[in-house]
Design a protein around this motif. Structure first.
Motif, PDB file in Angstrom:
ATOM      1  N   LEU A   7       0.824  -1.204   0.000  1.00 33.67           N
ATOM      2  CA  LEU A   7       0.000   0.000   0.000  1.00 33.67           C
ATOM      3  C   LEU A   7       0.862   1.259   0.000  1.00 33.67           C
ATOM      4  O   LEU A   7       0.582   2.217  -0.716  1.00 33.67           O
ATOM      5  CB  LEU A   7      -0.943   0.006   1.206  1.00 33.67           C
ATOM      6  N   TYR A   8       1.915   1.238   0.814  1.00 33.30           N
ATOM      7  CA  TYR A   8       2.824   2.389   0.879  1.00 33.30           C
ATOM      8  C   TYR A   8       3.457   2.646  -0.493  1.00 33.30           C
ATOM      9  O   TYR A   8       3.468   3.773  -0.979  1.00 33.30           O
ATOM     10  CB  TYR A   8       3.902   2.166   1.935  1.00 33.30           C
ATOM     11  N   VAL A   9       3.987   1.608  -1.108  1.00 35.77           N
ATOM     12  CA  VAL A   9       4.668   1.766  -2.401  1.00 35.77           C
ATOM     13  C   VAL A   9       3.698   2.264  -3.465  1.00 35.77           C
ATOM     14  O   VAL A   9       4.023   3.174  -4.238  1.00 35.77           O
ATOM     15  CB  VAL A   9       5.344   0.442  -2.829  1.00 35.77           C
ATOM     16  N   ASN A  10       2.502   1.692  -3.504  1.00 39.32           N
ATOM     17  CA  ASN A  10       1.518   2.131  -4.499  1.00 39.32           C
ATOM     18  C   ASN A  10       1.127   3.586  -4.298  1.00 39.32           C
ATOM     19  O   ASN A  10       1.062   4.364  -5.258  1.00 39.32           O
ATOM     20  CB  ASN A  10       0.275   1.240  -4.463  1.00 39.32           C
ATOM     21  N   ASP A  11       0.855   3.975  -3.049  1.00 38.57           N
ATOM     22  CA  ASP A  11       0.472   5.358  -2.783  1.00 38.57           C
ATOM     23  C   ASP A  11       1.638   6.306  -3.032  1.00 38.57           C
ATOM     24  O   ASP A  11       1.453   7.381  -3.606  1.00 38.57           O
ATOM     25  CB  ASP A  11      -0.037   5.512  -1.344  1.00 38.57           C
ATOM     26  N   ALA A  12       2.829   5.909  -2.608  1.00 44.10           N
ATOM     27  CA  ALA A  12       4.002   6.766  -2.810  1.00 44.10           C
ATOM     28  C   ALA A  12       4.243   7.000  -4.298  1.00 44.10           C
ATOM     29  O   ALA A  12       4.596   8.118  -4.704  1.00 44.10           O
ATOM     30  CB  ALA A  12       5.231   6.154  -2.154  1.00 44.10           C
ATOM     31  N   ASP A  13       4.022   5.980  -5.109  1.00 37.15           N
ATOM     32  CA  ASP A  13       4.185   6.137  -6.551  1.00 37.15           C
ATOM     33  C   ASP A  13       3.252   7.224  -7.081  1.00 37.15           C
ATOM     34  O   ASP A  13       3.676   8.112  -7.833  1.00 37.15           O
ATOM     35  CB  ASP A  13       3.927   4.811  -7.259  1.00 37.15           C
ATOM     36  N   LEU A  14       1.993   7.176  -6.670  1.00 36.48           N
ATOM     37  CA  LEU A  14       1.030   8.202  -7.095  1.00 36.48           C
ATOM     38  C   LEU A  14       1.426   9.581  -6.579  1.00 36.48           C
ATOM     39  O   LEU A  14       1.357  10.578  -7.318  1.00 36.48           O
ATOM     40  CB  LEU A  14      -0.371   7.849  -6.596  1.00 36.48           C
ATOM     41  N   ARG A  26       5.439  24.690 -10.275  1.00 34.70           N
ATOM     42  CA  ARG A  26       5.772  25.550  -9.125  1.00 34.70           C
ATOM     43  C   ARG A  26       4.553  25.828  -8.243  1.00 34.70           C
ATOM     44  O   ARG A  26       4.298  26.962  -7.836  1.00 34.70           O
ATOM     45  CB  ARG A  26       6.416  26.848  -9.582  1.00 34.70           C
ATOM     46  N   GLU A  27       3.806  24.781  -7.946  1.00 41.84           N
ATOM     47  CA  GLU A  27       2.625  24.876  -7.095  1.00 41.84           C
ATOM     48  C   GLU A  27       3.035  24.594  -5.649  1.00 41.84           C
ATOM     49  O   GLU A  27       2.982  23.457  -5.187  1.00 41.84           O
ATOM     50  CB  GLU A  27       1.565  23.874  -7.550  1.00 41.84           C
ATOM     51  N   LEU A  28       3.426  25.647  -4.944  1.00 44.20           N
ATOM     52  CA  LEU A  28       3.990  25.480  -3.609  1.00 44.20           C
ATOM     53  C   LEU A  28       2.991  24.922  -2.600  1.00 44.20           C
ATOM     54  O   LEU A  28       3.368  24.091  -1.765  1.00 44.20           O
ATOM     55  CB  LEU A  28       4.578  26.803  -3.109  1.00 44.20           C
ATOM     56  N   ASP A  29       1.742  25.343  -2.665  1.00 45.55           N
ATOM     57  CA  ASP A  29       0.747  24.797  -1.735  1.00 45.55           C
ATOM     58  C   ASP A  29       0.566  23.298  -1.947  1.00 45.55           C
ATOM     59  O   ASP A  29       0.468  22.530  -0.997  1.00 45.55           O
ATOM     60  CB  ASP A  29      -0.596  25.511  -1.871  1.00 45.55           C
ATOM     61  N   ARG A  30       0.525  22.911  -3.193  1.00 39.26           N
ATOM     62  CA  ARG A  30       0.377  21.485  -3.518  1.00 39.26           C
ATOM     63  C   ARG A  30       1.617  20.710  -3.088  1.00 39.26           C
ATOM     64  O   ARG A  30       1.515  19.600  -2.545  1.00 39.26           O
ATOM     65  CB  ARG A  30       0.135  21.335  -5.012  1.00 39.26           C
ATOM     66  N   LEU A  31       2.806  21.273  -3.310  1.00 39.83           N
ATOM     67  CA  LEU A  31       4.043  20.633  -2.870  1.00 39.83           C
ATOM     68  C   LEU A  31       4.048  20.440  -1.351  1.00 39.83           C
ATOM     69  O   LEU A  31       4.477  19.396  -0.864  1.00 39.83           O
ATOM     70  CB  LEU A  31       5.258  21.466  -3.284  1.00 39.83           C
ATOM     71  N   LYS A  32       3.586  21.442  -0.650  1.00 45.53           N
ATOM     72  CA  LYS A  32       3.525  21.360   0.810  1.00 45.53           C
ATOM     73  C   LYS A  32       2.621  20.210   1.235  1.00 45.53           C
ATOM     74  O   LYS A  32       2.987  19.416   2.111  1.00 45.53           O
ATOM     75  CB  LYS A  32       3.017  22.683   1.377  1.00 45.53           C
ATOM     76  N   ARG A  33       1.445  20.103   0.624  1.00 41.48           N
ATOM     77  CA  ARG A  33       0.505  19.024   0.978  1.00 41.48           C
ATOM     78  C   ARG A  33       1.078  17.647   0.645  1.00 41.48           C
ATOM     79  O   ARG A  33       0.977  16.711   1.435  1.00 41.48           O
ATOM     80  CB  ARG A  33      -0.827  19.219   0.248  1.00 41.48           C
ATOM     81  N   ILE A  34       1.690  17.529  -0.514  1.00 40.37           N
ATOM     82  CA  ILE A  34       2.271  16.248  -0.922  1.00 40.37           C
ATOM     83  C   ILE A  34       3.424  15.880   0.006  1.00 40.37           C
ATOM     84  O   ILE A  34       3.554  14.728   0.430  1.00 40.37           O
ATOM     85  CB  ILE A  34       2.721  16.290  -2.395  1.00 40.37           C
ATOM     86  N   GLY A  35       4.259  16.859   0.317  1.00 43.33           N
ATOM     87  CA  GLY A  35       5.364  16.608   1.252  1.00 43.33           C
ATOM     88  C   GLY A  35       4.859  16.134   2.600  1.00 43.33           C
ATOM     89  O   GLY A  35       5.398  15.195   3.191  1.00 43.33           O
ATOM     90  N   HIS A  36       3.803  16.768   3.071  1.00 45.50           N
ATOM     91  CA  HIS A  36       3.205  16.390   4.355  1.00 45.50           C
ATOM     92  C   HIS A  36       2.672  14.956   4.301  1.00 45.50           C
ATOM     93  O   HIS A  36       2.918  14.154   5.214  1.00 45.50           O
ATOM     94  CB  HIS A  36       2.079  17.363   4.710  1.00 45.50           C
ATOM     95  N   THR A  37       1.977  14.638   3.244  1.00 46.79           N
ATOM     96  CA  THR A  37       1.410  13.295   3.082  1.00 46.79           C
ATOM     97  C   THR A  37       2.507  12.241   3.021  1.00 46.79           C
ATOM     98  O   THR A  37       2.443  11.215   3.712  1.00 46.79           O
ATOM     99  CB  THR A  37       0.546  13.232   1.802  1.00 46.79           C
ATOM    100  N   LEU A  38       3.521  12.487   2.210  1.00 43.37           N
ATOM    101  CA  LEU A  38       4.610  11.523   2.079  1.00 43.37           C
ATOM    102  C   LEU A  38       5.431  11.411   3.357  1.00 43.37           C
ATOM    103  O   LEU A  38       5.901  10.317   3.695  1.00 43.37           O
ATOM    104  CB  LEU A  38       5.499  11.885   0.888  1.00 43.37           C
ATOM    105  N   CYS A  39       5.596  12.502   4.063  1.00 44.39           N
ATOM    106  CA  CYS A  39       6.308  12.467   5.341  1.00 44.39           C
ATOM    107  C   CYS A  39       5.578  11.547   6.318  1.00 44.39           C
ATOM    108  O   CYS A  39       6.182  10.668   6.931  1.00 44.39           O
ATOM    109  CB  CYS A  39       6.435  13.876   5.917  1.00 44.39           C
ATOM    110  N   GLY A  40       4.284  11.751   6.440  1.00 43.44           N
ATOM    111  CA  GLY A  40       3.497  10.948   7.375  1.00 43.44           C
ATOM    112  C   GLY A  40       3.458   9.481   7.010  1.00 43.44           C
ATOM    113  O   GLY A  40       3.657   8.612   7.870  1.00 43.44           O
ATOM    114  N   SER A  41       3.225   9.182   5.750  1.00 41.96           N
ATOM    115  CA  SER A  41       3.146   7.778   5.352  1.00 41.96           C
ATOM    116  C   SER A  41       4.509   7.099   5.455  1.00 41.96           C
ATOM    117  O   SER A  41       4.601   5.942   5.865  1.00 41.96           O
ATOM    118  CB  SER A  41       2.562   7.629   3.946  1.00 41.96           C
ATOM    119  N   SER A  42       5.572   7.821   5.139  1.00 38.24           N
ATOM    120  CA  SER A  42       6.916   7.258   5.258  1.00 38.24           C
ATOM    121  C   SER A  42       7.252   6.966   6.718  1.00 38.24           C
ATOM    122  O   SER A  42       7.785   5.899   7.046  1.00 38.24           O
ATOM    123  CB  SER A  42       7.955   8.206   4.657  1.00 38.24           C
ATOM    124  N   ALA A  43       6.935   7.900   7.585  1.00 37.28           N
ATOM    125  CA  ALA A  43       7.185   7.696   9.018  1.00 37.28           C
ATOM    126  C   ALA A  43       6.384   6.510   9.549  1.00 37.28           C
ATOM    127  O   ALA A  43       6.879   5.742  10.378  1.00 37.28           O
ATOM    128  CB  ALA A  43       6.853   8.957   9.798  1.00 37.28           C
TER     129      ALA A  43
END
Length: 67
Positions: A7-14, A26-43
């Motif tokens: 599940l992690y690998v599939n979601d991380a790929d998306l 250069r969508e900084l708000d979107r980058l912030k949200r994606i970074g937050h999501t990937l940070c949490g799922s990775s942790a």
């Protein structure tokens, strides 16, 4: 554990595909949200190095740092 990893690998790929798109546009708000999501799922799966990298991305995007 195998299911969680799958599940992690599939979601991380998306999320990484979305990250590429957000970076290209250069969508900084979107980058912030994606970074937050990937940070949490990775942790959550113990990928602490990846979580740290994605946290740095989230913070940089929030600060408007485009480098």
């Amino acid at each position: 554990m195998q299911e969680l990893a799958r599940l992690y690998v599939n979601d991380a790929d998306l999320q990484l595909r979305a990250l590429d798109d957000a970076l290209a546009n250069r969508e900084l708000d979107r980058l912030k949200r994606i970074g937050h999501t990937l940070c949490g799922s990775s942790a959550s799966v113990g990928a602490t190095v990846a979580a740290d990298i994605f946290r740095d991305l989230e913070v940089a995007a929030a600060a408007g740092d485009t480098d």
